[in-house]
Every structure is written in C-alpha cells, then in structure tokens.
Design a protein around this motif. Structure first.
Motif, mmCIF file in Angstrom:
data_model
loop_
_atom_site.group_PDB
_atom_site.id
_atom_site.type_symbol
_atom_site.label_atom_id
_atom_site.label_comp_id
_atom_site.label_asym_id
_atom_site.label_seq_id
_atom_site.Cartn_x
_atom_site.Cartn_y
_atom_site.Cartn_z
ATOM 1 N N ASP A 23 -0.735 22.452 27.028
ATOM 2 C CA ASP A 23 0.333 23.104 27.770
ATOM 3 C C ASP A 23 0.204 22.855 29.269
ATOM 4 O O ASP A 23 1.103 23.201 30.022
ATOM 5 C CB ASP A 23 0.311 24.616 27.503
ATOM 6 N N THR A 24 -0.913 22.266 29.695
ATOM 7 C CA THR A 24 -1.166 22.129 31.128
ATOM 8 C C THR A 24 -1.414 20.698 31.603
ATOM 9 O O THR A 24 -1.236 20.417 32.787
ATOM 10 C CB THR A 24 -2.382 22.984 31.542
ATOM 11 N N ARG A 25 -1.835 19.814 30.741
ATOM 12 C CA ARG A 25 -2.180 18.455 31.185
ATOM 13 C C ARG A 25 -0.946 17.613 31.463
ATOM 14 O O ARG A 25 0.102 17.787 30.848
ATOM 15 C CB ARG A 25 -3.053 17.755 30.148
ATOM 16 N N THR A 26 -1.143 16.667 32.382
ATOM 17 C CA THR A 26 -0.124 15.667 32.690
ATOM 18 C C THR A 26 -0.748 14.305 32.434
ATOM 19 O O THR A 26 -1.959 14.204 32.192
ATOM 20 C CB THR A 26 0.315 15.756 34.163
ATOM 21 N N LYS A 27 0.034 13.234 32.534
ATOM 22 C CA LYS A 27 -0.521 11.874 32.341
ATOM 23 C C LYS A 27 -1.676 11.637 33.315
ATOM 24 O O LYS A 27 -2.649 10.972 32.978
ATOM 25 C CB LYS A 27 0.560 10.815 32.549
ATOM 26 N N GLU A 28 -1.568 12.183 34.521
ATOM 27 C CA GLU A 28 -2.605 11.974 35.542
ATOM 28 C C GLU A 28 -3.862 12.798 35.270
ATOM 29 O O GLU A 28 -4.960 12.388 35.638
ATOM 30 C CB GLU A 28 -2.063 12.320 36.934
ATOM 31 N N THR A 29 -3.718 13.972 34.675
ATOM 32 C CA THR A 29 -4.878 14.852 34.459
ATOM 33 C C THR A 29 -5.406 14.807 33.024
ATOM 34 O O THR A 29 -6.316 15.551 32.687
ATOM 35 C CB THR A 29 -4.525 16.312 34.814
ATOM 36 N N ASP A 30 -4.857 13.944 32.222
ATOM 37 C CA ASP A 30 -5.252 13.839 30.806
ATOM 38 C C ASP A 30 -6.503 12.969 30.663
ATOM 39 O O ASP A 30 -6.441 11.840 30.176
ATOM 40 C CB ASP A 30 -4.085 13.274 29.985
ATOM 41 N N LYS A 31 -7.643 13.510 31.098
ATOM 42 C CA LYS A 31 -8.892 12.743 31.059
ATOM 43 C C LYS A 31 -9.270 12.292 29.646
ATOM 44 O O LYS A 31 -9.718 11.167 29.450
ATOM 45 C CB LYS A 31 -10.040 13.561 31.667
ATOM 46 N N SER A 32 -9.097 13.162 28.670
ATOM 47 C CA SER A 32 -9.486 12.804 27.304
ATOM 48 C C SER A 32 -8.570 11.745 26.711
ATOM 49 O O SER A 32 -9.035 10.802 26.071
ATOM 50 C CB SER A 32 -9.513 14.053 26.417
ATOM 51 N N GLY A 33 -7.267 11.874 26.934
ATOM 52 C CA GLY A 33 -6.340 10.851 26.447
ATOM 53 C C GLY A 33 -6.613 9.500 27.088
ATOM 54 O O GLY A 33 -6.578 8.463 26.415
ATOM 55 N N LEU A 34 -6.905 9.512 28.388
ATOM 56 C CA LEU A 34 -7.214 8.263 29.090
ATOM 57 C C LEU A 34 -8.544 7.681 28.621
ATOM 58 O O LEU A 34 -8.689 6.456 28.522
ATOM 59 C CB LEU A 34 -7.219 8.495 30.606
ATOM 60 N N LEU A 35 -9.499 8.547 28.297
ATOM 61 C CA LEU A 35 -10.781 8.083 27.760
ATOM 62 C C LEU A 35 -10.575 7.421 26.397
ATOM 63 O O LEU A 35 -11.125 6.352 26.124
ATOM 64 C CB LEU A 35 -11.764 9.248 27.641
ATOM 65 N N ILE A 36 -9.769 8.030 25.544
ATOM 66 C CA ILE A 36 -9.471 7.438 24.238
ATOM 67 C C ILE A 36 -8.858 6.059 24.433
ATOM 68 O O ILE A 36 -9.267 5.080 23.790
ATOM 69 C CB ILE A 36 -8.527 8.347 23.420
ATOM 70 N N LYS A 37 -7.884 5.976 25.313
ATOM 71 C CA LYS A 37 -7.209 4.696 25.572
ATOM 72 C C LYS A 37 -8.205 3.646 26.065
ATOM 73 O O LYS A 37 -8.204 2.508 25.597
ATOM 74 C CB LYS A 37 -6.099 4.901 26.606
ATOM 75 N N ASP A 38 -9.067 4.025 26.989
ATOM 76 C CA ASP A 38 -10.059 3.098 27.537
ATOM 77 C C ASP A 38 -11.029 2.619 26.460
ATOM 78 O O ASP A 38 -11.319 1.420 26.362
ATOM 79 C CB ASP A 38 -10.819 3.774 28.686
ATOM 80 N N LEU A 39 -11.522 3.534 25.635
ATOM 81 C CA LEU A 39 -12.450 3.153 24.568
ATOM 82 C C LEU A 39 -11.782 2.218 23.561
ATOM 83 O O LEU A 39 -12.403 1.250 23.099
ATOM 84 C CB LEU A 39 -12.997 4.399 23.870
ATOM 85 N N LEU A 40 -10.531 2.481 23.234
ATOM 86 C CA LEU A 40 -9.801 1.596 22.314
ATOM 87 C C LEU A 40 -9.645 0.200 22.917
ATOM 88 O O LEU A 40 -9.862 -0.803 22.233
ATOM 89 C CB LEU A 40 -8.440 2.186 21.976
ATOM 90 N N HIS A 41 -9.279 0.134 24.194
ATOM 91 C CA HIS A 41 -9.116 -1.171 24.851
ATOM 92 C C HIS A 41 -10.443 -1.932 24.912
ATOM 93 O O HIS A 41 -10.457 -3.151 24.740
ATOM 94 C CB HIS A 41 -8.531 -1.002 26.248
ATOM 95 N N GLN A 42 -11.548 -1.217 25.129
ATOM 96 C CA GLN A 42 -12.865 -1.866 25.144
ATOM 97 C C GLN A 42 -13.180 -2.533 23.808
ATOM 98 O O GLN A 42 -13.949 -3.485 23.759
ATOM 99 C CB GLN A 42 -13.957 -0.849 25.471
ATOM 100 N N HIS A 43 -12.586 -2.029 22.731
ATOM 101 C CA HIS A 43 -12.805 -2.583 21.390
ATOM 102 C C HIS A 43 -11.642 -3.460 20.930
ATOM 103 O O HIS A 43 -11.490 -3.732 19.746
ATOM 104 C CB HIS A 43 -13.063 -1.447 20.398
ATOM 105 N N GLN A 44 -10.815 -3.881 21.877
ATOM 106 C CA GLN A 44 -9.693 -4.789 21.628
ATOM 107 C C GLN A 44 -8.612 -4.211 20.703
ATOM 108 O O GLN A 44 -7.918 -4.953 20.011
ATOM 109 C CB GLN A 44 -10.153 -6.158 21.091
ATOM 110 N N HIS A 45 -8.465 -2.892 20.701
ATOM 111 C CA HIS A 45 -7.383 -2.266 19.962
ATOM 112 C C HIS A 45 -6.214 -2.037 20.911
ATOM 113 O O HIS A 45 -6.393 -1.999 22.131
ATOM 114 C CB HIS A 45 -7.844 -0.958 19.317
ATOM 115 N N GLU A 46 -5.022 -1.880 20.359
ATOM 116 C CA GLU A 46 -3.814 -1.749 21.176
ATOM 117 C C GLU A 46 -3.267 -0.325 21.101
ATOM 118 O O GLU A 46 -3.112 0.241 20.021
ATOM 119 C CB GLU A 46 -2.750 -2.726 20.671
#
Length: 170
Positions: A23-46
């Motif tokens: 209810d409070t996070r934004t794209k800029e403050t979504d640390k966990s969502g951005l971490l998930i995205k980064d980890l997926l990219h590190q493993h060549q997932h889209e």
C-alpha cells in the motif's frame, strides 16, 4: 531420470512477471521488487512485467490473471502482503488460485528462515507456491532479506526445472 539429468534439461531462459504487494511502495522505493529483477537478470532471465498493487484480493487476482492471459510468462514472483496483520491477504488470495501447490517451497523457506536468518520468528513467515495454467507462482515475504533467501536458495536454483516440468505435455 535423476535430478541432475532433469536440471540439465531444464529451461535456461525464463520469462517472469513481478508483483509487489504494498500500500506504500512505489517503483522507486520497491527495493525487494528491484532486487528480484536484478537477481533474475544476473541469471539471464527476462522480466516483462513489474507491477505494484494494493494489498487487496481483487487487484492481486486481476494482476495475476492479466500476466497469465498475456501468454508471455513462465513464472510470477510476488513479494509482500504475507504477514499476519489483518491487511496482509496475499497468501489467502493466491492459494485458492493454484491448480497444484508446490508445498515444499513454503516449508523449506521457513526452515531456512529459522536456521539461517530469523530464528523462531520464522513461524510468522508465510510463503506459498503453486501452478496456475502452466505458470509457476511464488509468493514470498516483502523484506529484502526474505527475497534474497527465497531467490538464492530456492527459486533461482529450481526455476528452470520447475518450468520444464509444468510445460510438459502428457
């Protein structure tokens, strides 16, 4: 076929949608969502979708359905809304949607949380996974520590294997 052979034949590039329940996070403050995205990219997932939705049943369900109906994704990764507070409805929303449950995910996540991270507070950790229309869905807590644990110890090592299994024809 052994687990090693299964993993050799596992899908290598997975297409993923991320849903942060908050209810409070934004794209800029979504640390966990951005971490998930980064980890997926590190493993060549889209990552083709990354949405933030309110901690409410209808937006969670409709976003999951929208991702699945796109026909583009193999996996949906949800983070947040898994606590015990009355407002936390992620688990109650996604579990009834599953055609098949991957019960080991929640069980092992809590065991790892207990032994490696938070001790007895692991009994409060709710996590669930299952399959809907040949798409794997994982719901994990929203803290960055929980996301790192779930992604590194469970999801990333098995994501290709899981996708290969659920995409098999009879």
């Amino acid at each position: 076929m052994s687990v090693i052979e299964h993993k050799k034949n596992a899908a290598k590039r997975i297409v993923v949608g991320i849903i942060t329940i908050s209810d409070t996070r934004t794209k800029e403050t979504d640390k966990s969502g951005l971490l998930i995205k980064d980890l997926l990219h590190q493993h060549q997932h889209e990552v083709v979708f990354h949405e933030i939705v309110k901690d409410e049943k209808t937006p969670i369900q409709s976003t999951i359905q929208s991702f699945i109906n796109s026909g583009q994704i193999d996996v949906i990764l949800l983070n947040g809304g898994t606590g015990l507070a009355p407002r936390d409805v992620t688990i109650e929303t996604v579990q009834p949607m599953f055609e098949k449950e991957i019960s080991g995910f929640g069980e092992i996540f809590r065991m790892l949380s207990y032994t490696e991270d938070i001790g007895s507070a692991a009994i409060l950790s709710r996590a669930a996974a299952g399959v809907l229309k040949q798409v794997a869905i994982f719901a994990m807590p929203g803290s960055t520590g929980a996301v790192k644990l779930a992604m590194n110890k469970l999801i990333l090592p098995e994501i290709g294997h899981i996708v290969s299994e659920i995409k098999k024809t009879k």
